[in-house]
Scaffold this motif. Sequence first.
Motif, PDB file in Angstrom:
ATOM      1  N   PRO A   1      24.994 -11.736  19.359  1.00  0.00           N
ATOM      2  CA  PRO A   1      24.068 -12.079  18.271  1.00  0.00           C
ATOM      3  C   PRO A   1      22.623 -12.097  18.770  1.00  0.00           C
ATOM      4  N   ILE A   2      21.742 -11.803  17.866  1.00  0.00           N
ATOM      5  CA  ILE A   2      20.307 -11.804  18.153  1.00  0.00           C
ATOM      6  C   ILE A   2      19.733 -13.090  17.548  1.00  0.00           C
ATOM      7  N   VAL A   3      18.676 -13.635  18.131  1.00  0.00           N
ATOM      8  CA  VAL A   3      18.057 -14.863  17.619  1.00  0.00           C
ATOM      9  C   VAL A   3      16.612 -14.579  17.208  1.00  0.00           C
ATOM     10  N   TRP A   4      16.072 -15.462  16.385  1.00  0.00           N
ATOM     11  CA  TRP A   4      14.693 -15.324  15.892  1.00  0.00           C
ATOM     12  C   TRP A   4      13.716 -15.743  16.982  1.00  0.00           C
ATOM     13  N   ASN A   5      12.592 -15.022  17.074  1.00  0.00           N
ATOM     14  CA  ASN A   5      11.535 -15.381  18.011  1.00  0.00           C
ATOM     15  C   ASN A   5      10.212 -15.396  17.259  1.00  0.00           C
TER      16      ASN A   5
ATOM     17  N   GLY B   1      20.623  -4.989  24.707  1.00  0.00           N
ATOM     18  CA  GLY B   1      19.512  -5.490  25.511  1.00  0.00           C
ATOM     19  C   GLY B   1      18.512  -6.284  24.693  1.00  0.00           C
ATOM     20  N   PHE B   2      18.468  -6.044  23.386  1.00  0.00           N
ATOM     21  CA  PHE B   2      17.597  -6.817  22.509  1.00  0.00           C
ATOM     22  C   PHE B   2      18.299  -8.111  22.150  1.00  0.00           C
ATOM     23  N   LYS B   3      17.664  -9.214  22.484  1.00  0.00           N
ATOM     24  CA  LYS B   3      18.251 -10.530  22.284  1.00  0.00           C
ATOM     25  C   LYS B   3      17.501 -11.354  21.235  1.00  0.00           C
ATOM     26  N   GLU B   4      16.271 -10.908  20.896  1.00  0.00           N
ATOM     27  CA  GLU B   4      15.415 -11.661  19.978  1.00  0.00           C
ATOM     28  C   GLU B   4      14.771 -10.701  18.981  1.00  0.00           C
ATOM     29  N   VAL B   5      14.413 -11.232  17.814  1.00  0.00           N
ATOM     30  CA  VAL B   5      13.795 -10.431  16.771  1.00  0.00           C
ATOM     31  C   VAL B   5      12.806 -11.281  15.980  1.00  0.00           C
ATOM     32  N   GLY B   6      11.818 -10.621  15.426  1.00  0.00           N
ATOM     33  CA  GLY B   6      10.891 -11.223  14.469  1.00  0.00           C
ATOM     34  C   GLY B   6      10.592 -10.167  13.426  1.00  0.00           C
TER      35      GLY B   6
END
Length: 187
Positions: A60-64, A145-150
């Motif tokens: 899962p990806i988390v918000w940054n 490799g992408f762990k965060e998103v905005g």
Amino acid sequence: MKKYILGVLFFITVLAFSSFILINRADDSASFKQEFLNLINKTRAKGCNCGDTYYPPAPPIVWNSDLEEAAKGHAKDMARRNYFSHESKDGRTMNTRIVTAGYIFKGWKSFMIGENIAFGQTSIPEVMAGWFKSEGHCKNLMNPGFKEVGVAENSKYWVQDFGGREAFSEEQQRLIKSGKYRLIQKN
């Protein structure tokens, strides 16, 4: 005295209405973030095809909030200046915008970023469906490799900024502090 009471009542009404607007904006912001995370993570959990390539399930990806600020700035700039590009009209790149917003690489073992942009969609499900149907955008969404998103939207300009940072292990940190481990930055 009557004017005083009417003034106080008017002030209380304005204050209550303003509080209601601020609460609704906070709720809207939270639901905006959650809707994106739900749609992204639902697909990441099961895996999907990006073009002809199958991407297996990803964490899962988390918000940054730093990535969100970078996305907000770029969406606002594209809307205000009427253009659609990963490069800002003033020459700033995705890398510059994201790092300037505070998503820094110093002190991390690895660092990667990416960006999806879209224009014209009127809802989160519509823009997400478009990104998952586009091979390049889908690859960003499924990249483990992408762990965060905005994400941000401004006048139908959508920007989704991704980041992935990996911390040094405790042993690596100890070696760095002792001077037995040197860091070399690659360009």
